[in-house]
Write a protein that holds these residues in place. Structure first.
Motif, PDB file in Angstrom:
ATOM      1  N   THR A  58       0.830  -1.201   0.000  1.00  0.00           N
ATOM      2  CA  THR A  58       0.000   0.000   0.000  1.00  0.00           C
ATOM      3  C   THR A  58       0.865   1.252   0.000  1.00  0.00           C
ATOM      4  O   THR A  58       2.102   1.181   0.059  1.00  0.00           O
ATOM      5  CB  THR A  58      -0.930   0.030   1.231  1.00  0.00           C
ATOM      6  OG1 THR A  58      -0.176   0.460   2.381  1.00  0.00           O
ATOM      7  CG2 THR A  58      -1.518  -1.342   1.518  1.00  0.00           C
ATOM      8  N   ASP A  59       0.219   2.414  -0.005  1.00  0.00           N
ATOM      9  CA  ASP A  59       0.977   3.662   0.075  1.00  0.00           C
ATOM     10  C   ASP A  59       1.349   4.007   1.517  1.00  0.00           C
ATOM     11  O   ASP A  59       1.959   5.047   1.767  1.00  0.00           O
ATOM     12  CB  ASP A  59       0.208   4.811  -0.580  1.00  0.00           C
ATOM     13  CG  ASP A  59      -1.062   5.181   0.178  1.00  0.00           C
ATOM     14  OD1 ASP A  59      -1.462   4.429   1.097  1.00  0.00           O
ATOM     15  OD2 ASP A  59      -1.663   6.231  -0.142  1.00  0.00           O
ATOM     16  N   ASP A  60       0.995   3.120   2.454  1.00  0.00           N
ATOM     17  CA  ASP A  60       1.351   3.352   3.854  1.00  0.00           C
ATOM     18  C   ASP A  60       1.581   2.030   4.572  1.00  0.00           C
ATOM     19  O   ASP A  60       0.943   1.719   5.572  1.00  0.00           O
ATOM     20  CB  ASP A  60       0.255   4.156   4.560  1.00  0.00           C
ATOM     21  CG  ASP A  60       0.686   4.645   5.938  1.00  0.00           C
ATOM     22  OD1 ASP A  60       1.898   4.746   6.177  1.00  0.00           O
ATOM     23  OD2 ASP A  60      -0.198   4.919   6.776  1.00  0.00           O
ATOM     24  N   GLY A  61       2.477   1.231   4.034  1.00  0.00           N
ATOM     25  CA  GLY A  61       2.853  -0.001   4.703  1.00  0.00           C
ATOM     26  C   GLY A  61       2.642  -1.250   3.874  1.00  0.00           C
ATOM     27  O   GLY A  61       1.905  -1.261   2.885  1.00  0.00           O
ATOM     28  N   LEU A  62       3.312  -2.319   4.307  1.00  0.00           N
ATOM     29  CA  LEU A  62       3.182  -3.647   3.715  1.00  0.00           C
ATOM     30  C   LEU A  62       2.294  -4.483   4.627  1.00  0.00           C
ATOM     31  O   LEU A  62       2.496  -4.515   5.843  1.00  0.00           O
ATOM     32  CB  LEU A  62       4.558  -4.292   3.582  1.00  0.00           C
ATOM     33  CG  LEU A  62       4.602  -5.743   3.095  1.00  0.00           C
ATOM     34  CD1 LEU A  62       4.118  -5.855   1.656  1.00  0.00           C
ATOM     35  CD2 LEU A  62       6.025  -6.302   3.229  1.00  0.00           C
ATOM     36  N   ASN A  63       1.293  -5.168   4.043  1.00  0.00           N
ATOM     37  CA  ASN A  63       0.318  -5.926   4.820  1.00  0.00           C
ATOM     38  C   ASN A  63       0.393  -7.406   4.472  1.00  0.00           C
ATOM     39  O   ASN A  63       0.411  -7.764   3.288  1.00  0.00           O
ATOM     40  CB  ASN A  63      -1.095  -5.426   4.555  1.00  0.00           C
ATOM     41  CG  ASN A  63      -1.311  -3.994   4.982  1.00  0.00           C
ATOM     42  OD1 ASN A  63      -2.088  -3.709   5.869  1.00  0.00           O
ATOM     43  ND2 ASN A  63      -0.633  -3.056   4.323  1.00  0.00           N
ATOM     44  N   LYS A  64       0.412  -8.247   5.497  1.00  0.00           N
ATOM     45  CA  LYS A  64       0.405  -9.701   5.321  1.00  0.00           C
ATOM     46  C   LYS A  64      -0.943 -10.234   5.805  1.00  0.00           C
ATOM     47  O   LYS A  64      -1.330 -10.011   6.941  1.00  0.00           O
ATOM     48  CB  LYS A  64       1.545 -10.344   6.110  1.00  0.00           C
ATOM     49  CG  LYS A  64       1.585 -11.867   6.004  1.00  0.00           C
ATOM     50  CD  LYS A  64       2.795 -12.438   6.739  1.00  0.00           C
ATOM     51  CE  LYS A  64       2.683 -12.257   8.245  1.00  0.00           C
ATOM     52  NZ  LYS A  64       3.836 -12.843   8.974  1.00  0.00           N
ATOM     53  N   PHE A  65      -1.632 -10.967   4.930  1.00  0.00           N
ATOM     54  CA  PHE A  65      -2.975 -11.473   5.230  1.00  0.00           C
ATOM     55  C   PHE A  65      -2.948 -12.989   5.210  1.00  0.00           C
ATOM     56  O   PHE A  65      -2.587 -13.598   4.202  1.00  0.00           O
ATOM     57  CB  PHE A  65      -3.962 -10.936   4.192  1.00  0.00           C
ATOM     58  CG  PHE A  65      -5.388 -11.351   4.418  1.00  0.00           C
ATOM     59  CD1 PHE A  65      -5.992 -11.216   5.653  1.00  0.00           C
ATOM     60  CD2 PHE A  65      -6.141 -11.870   3.366  1.00  0.00           C
ATOM     61  CE1 PHE A  65      -7.317 -11.594   5.849  1.00  0.00           C
ATOM     62  CE2 PHE A  65      -7.458 -12.250   3.551  1.00  0.00           C
ATOM     63  CZ  PHE A  65      -8.044 -12.114   4.794  1.00  0.00           C
TER      64      PHE A  65
END
Length: 706
Positions: A58-65
């Protein structure tokens, strides 16, 4: 001539798709946004790794789902092992299972799964430094090298040594041209590396060490469709497709010529301009394109096109206009990264119910949140009764048309509270209300006649009409709240009243309370009557003989009966208020029960409907359940399936002639096509993500021991 021919081909395909919207069911999307824990709703890139984890840049962090929870990685000032910066533009998993993260302004980082930290490979002017820190694309070649596309060109990183080698992108015969910016990169099935830039397309054969370049030539219809290349993908036939800022190009196999497709605004009604293509992915023969105006899907074989844009009235439409990334995982699940709308997901294994809610500011929407009744109209439209009146719902447009009904009762409310609806064999709509009696409506002219409680022979004996049923002879059986049943002939005249307190000449004694909740005519012509507190009565109309079933004589679990159904085998199903479902066994005259202990998710049953396959669908106080024929295996559906969170309403359900089923509740209504529901036979792999001892996570040592 070639450009014109291609455009006309695309134009005809689009028209074909738009003029036949019913040919295929539209995809339904659910959203993952900041409400579900996403760090930002602007999602630039998505991948699913070899462990089954989905990563969102994202434009404000990496997300792990992990399918259940989201873990967010962000830059921590002063911590060199954290994400180098928060805006993530590109992601890639190499052949060794390493995750590479390309950022905007922080260069590229490799994620260490064991230590849960990042190693950054910086940009700069020294040896083994990348040429730029804005990383637009990452890929691997057959030798295991990492190819990195950035705004200053391309670099090749050897992971084992950390050596960085620039890859030249100087256009041939254009020595004075400015340095091109790298935009995207793709490795095809032939181990060739394709590089998209701000000025053309490069193809590099790693084994042969040969490079080709392709450019847009104004006036040449066989050249690349535009200067800027945003995305590259390969179809199952090995053809390469290129998404640009001015349409879609396909390079003809074995040649250096292109076919370009464009769709300009206004060229086809209801189709938005889709020339700016951010991303491409393939689902078998379907080419899926993320554009500035939603998702565009084009079938390579038939040319049929469908477009998905901002949802509007579609509950399961997209949550934003711009789709920046399209990723289709190995299981065929679509993951769409959007601009300001989070992630949109299409899961073919997730059964979703359409859901319509009211909005006080929508003049063409549902007129009231509490939905009480349905009746089928012409051309697939559905009459919907609510506590705010009567309207006609168009399933194609999702729009409602108000049907005005004015009561002649003194002190009547401006808006009617509708409780029940029945469409007669002669296409006359019966509308049962709370306090305002019965309306007989001509659906075409919208003219109507109102029947109210009165002392005359032809009057109703009550104004609260809780349920209705038309028998095979065309008589309308009208159930009231306390005064029993009024029977009207085909002309709409009251002929007989079954009541616990007979007073008029046409009154007959009803040998149980008069609080009627449902009426059923079985295959033998007998009338079954469900009451609130009095159990069930079976009436042989010809003889006038009643048989009463209740908790004391027939093992009925509850005397408050909400709904009745006769299934294809002739069994009578009774939905109770708090006692589950009772199934009448004709041989014994007793009932057997299905309840929460058998898997039903709630014991208060609002409506039971059978679909053409014999499966029973049940709306409950909370949720929807289905019961398989024969095995009576129960499946439950809740909010994740699009089912409304609130209670369903007594008797508010209908199966249409095309098989669609509607259920009404306190917060709108759900509807669905049972034949489109699938069984998920995929067995997910198990991934251990943590070991917790005494509420503390235990990390493995390097040697693999704890």
């Amino acid at each position: 001539m070639i450009v014109k021919r291609i455009f006309l081909l695309l134009y005809s395909c689009v028209v074909l798709a738009l003029t036949a919207p019913g040919q295929q069911d539209r995809l339904k999307f659910t959203a993952v946004t900041t409400k579900e824990g996403l760090s930002s709703n602007t999602v630039n890139v998505i991948i699913k790794d070899s462990y089954g984890l989905v990563w969102f840049g994202t434009d404000d962090g990496l997300n792990k789902f992990d399918g259940n929870a989201i873990t967010v990685y962000r830059n921590k000032p002063g911590d060199a092992s954290s994400l180098p910066t928060n805006e993530v533009l590109s992601l890639h998993e190499d052949r060794s299972g390493n995750l590479w993260v390309g950022t905007s302004g922080g260069s590229i980082a490799r994620y260490d799964r064991r230590k849960d930290l990042f190693t950054t490979f910086p940009a700069g002017t020294g040896v083994n430094k990348l040429g730029n820190n804005v990383i637009r694309g990452i890929s691997s070649d057959v030798n295991g090298n990492i190819w990195i596309v950035h705004y200053a060109g391309v670099d090749i990183l050897a992971p084992s040594t950390g050596n960085v080698t620039p890859f030249p992108l100087q256009p041939p015969n254009r020595q004075n041209a400015p340095v091109v910016s790298g935009m995207t990169i793709f490795a095809d099935s032939k181990n060739r590396i394709w590089i998209g830039t701000s000025d053309g397309l490069w193809q590099h054969d790693v084994r042969a060490k040969k490079t080709k370049s392709f450019f847009h030539q104004p006036g040449d219809s066989l050249s690349l469709g535009s200067y800027m290349v945003n995305t590259i993908a390969e179809d199952s036939d090995g053809a390469i497709w290129i998404g640009t800022d001015n349409g879609l190009s396909r390079i003809k196999p074995g040649t250096s010529t292109f076919t370009t497709y464009r769709q300009h605004k206004g060229s086809v009604p209801n189709m938005r301009s889709v020339d700016y293509i951010y991303s491409i992915a393939f689902d078998k023969d379907d080419l899926c394109m993320g554009t500035g105006n939603g998702l565009l899907i084009r079938n390579r074989k038939t040319g049929a096109i469908s477009q998905y844009a901002d949802g509007g009235r579609e509950k399961f439409g997209l949550s934003a206009f711009a789709v920046r990334n399209v990723y289709i995982d190995p299981q065929g699940t679509y993951w769409l990264g959007s601009f300001r709308g989070g992630v949109n997901k299409y899961d073919r294994n997730l059964n979703l119910f359409e859901y319509v809610q009211s909005n006080a500011f929508d003049q063409q929407g549902l007129n009231h949140p509490i939905v009480t009744a349905f009746a089928e109209g012409e051309k697939g439209k559905v009459f919907v009764g609510t506590e705010g009146g009567l309207s006609l719902f168009d399933r194609e447009t999702k729009l409602f048309q108000t049907i005005p009904l004015n009561s002649k009762r003194k002190d009547a409310e401006i808006k009617l509270s509708v409780l029940s609806l029945v469409m007669s064999q002669h296409k006359r709509l019966a509308v049962g209300t709370y306090a305002d009696g019965l309306f007989l409506v001509d659906p075409v002219t919208k003219s109507y006649r109102q029947l109210l409680k009165g002392t005359n022979k032809g009057d109703l004996n009550a104004n609260d009409i809780f349920c209705m049923k038309e028998d095979r002879a065309g008589n309308l059986w009208v159930g009231t709240n306390g005064e029993g049943i009024n029977v009207l002939n085909a002309a709409g005249e009251v002929t007989v009243r079954y009541t616990p307190r007979p007073v008029a000449a046409n009154d007959s004694l009803l040998p149980l309370n008069g609080y009627i909740r449902d009426i059923l005519e079985d295959k033998e012509g007998a009338i079954w009557i469900a009451t609130h507190g009095g159990g069930i009565a079976r009436l042989q109309v010809a003889t006038g003989r009643f048989t009463i079933y209740h908790t004391l004589n027939s093992m009925l679990p509850n005397d408050k009966i909400q709904t009745l159904l006769e299934d294809r085998q002739g069994a009578i199903w009774a939905g109770t208020h708090g006692g589950g479902i009772a199934i009448f066994q004709r041989k014994t005259g007793q009932f057997t029960v299905l309840s929460e202990k058998d898997g039903l998710q709630n014991n208060t049953v609002r409506k039971i409907i059978e679909d053409p396959t014999g499966r029973k669908w049940i709306s409950l106080n909370t949720g929807i359940s289905s019961i398989a024929p024969g095995s009576q295996k129960i499946s439950n559906y809740n909010y994740p399936n699009g089912v409304q969170r609130s209670n369903f309403m007594h008797g508010a359900g209908l199966r249409l002639s095309d098989g669609d089923i509607f259920f009404g509740g306190l917060e709108g209504f759900n509807y669905f096509k049972p034949s489109s529901f699938t069984k998920n036979n995929t067995v997910p792999e198990v991934l251990f993500t943590d070991l917790v001892v005494s509420n503390q996570s235990v990390a493995p040592l390097q040697a693999g021991r704890f």
